[in-house]
Enzyme design. Sequence first.
Site, mmCIF file in Angstrom:
data_model
loop_
_atom_site.group_PDB
_atom_site.id
_atom_site.type_symbol
_atom_site.label_atom_id
_atom_site.label_comp_id
_atom_site.label_asym_id
_atom_site.label_seq_id
_atom_site.Cartn_x
_atom_site.Cartn_y
_atom_site.Cartn_z
ATOM 1 C CG ASP A 106 -2.145 1.113 1.515
ATOM 2 O OD1 ASP A 106 -3.320 1.016 0.702
ATOM 3 O OD2 ASP A 106 -1.803 1.908 2.085
ATOM 4 C CG HIS A 305 -5.831 -2.769 -0.527
ATOM 5 N ND1 HIS A 305 -4.681 -2.858 -1.642
ATOM 6 C CD2 HIS A 305 -4.730 -1.904 0.788
ATOM 7 C CE1 HIS A 305 -3.852 -1.412 -1.292
ATOM 8 N NE2 HIS A 305 -4.390 -1.281 -0.196
#
Length: 328
Positions: A106, A305
Amino acid sequence: MQPEPSAVLRHRTVEAPAGRLHLVEQGTGPLVLLVHGFPESWYSWRRQLPALAAAGYRAAAIDVRGYGRSSKPAKTDAYRMLDLVEDNVAVVHALGEENAVVVGHDWGSNIAAASALLHPGVFRAVALLSVPYAPPGGPRPTDVFGGIGGPGEEFYVSYFQEPGRAEREIEPDVRGWLAGFYAALSADTMLARGEPDPHFVARGGRLRDRFPAGVLPGWLTEDDLDVYAGEFERTGLTGALNRYRNMDRDWEDLAPYRGAPIRQPSLFAGGTLDASTTWLSDAIDAFPATLPGLTASHLVEGCGHWIQQERPEEVNRLLTGWLDTVTD
């Protein structure tokens, strides 16, 4: 009998430009620096630390400045990318090493990429999870994000720009907000296609209005959520959100590196159900030019994610197999 060093999690703090940085390390051998994203902490690497240690590496997962037990500078511009890169360099040297492999997820992926770009002598290889590398340049970020979304919608990055605004939403119920955010971006709990996109805020609404309610993803136990929530309840969210509030500064700071490739050995892995890989598919397509040292690019089918937490065994296999090729 004392446990083997590779079996022990060691908490420590080191001096860095941030003031101090907290990290957790495990194992002995070549150093692998693990950098988390938003809204996480060193704990997001809890399933990688023992696997990397068992494979013969010294894995060190940091709390990025503003998170967890690391220092939280007061000024918003103390969270610009250049400062976070220098924190990473300081950690490598504080651990008695001259270089390391850096792995990020991320925002940590962006920080890892910038670290490799600016200090190729320190970061000799880089692995990027979820967010692909895109060289510095292009239009001003806030202009781009301000134009994303339909009528009456605001993209979450724009929503995060104003100091205090997102904090007022999140901090009264940190645990509930985190649970919803994690669920919204996880493969097994994300909303069905066609439902309102949780990356956008309706005008006058809240980001959490579009989160799944009352469900935790399979990778996140109640105890895990307690760890994450406990840290943010103690520190608040401003340090974490300030990363988003420096994107235009980063754009200016990194202008000399416009279009620059990362030439060190690299690895990318992302989930097929992650907006970071679908929205940034052009960046993945450009890897032959932007990551000429790329060893492999993996899209993990049916993964969201939080890739190293959703699919820890697969990510551990990819990382250790790749590390064995770049640390000989």
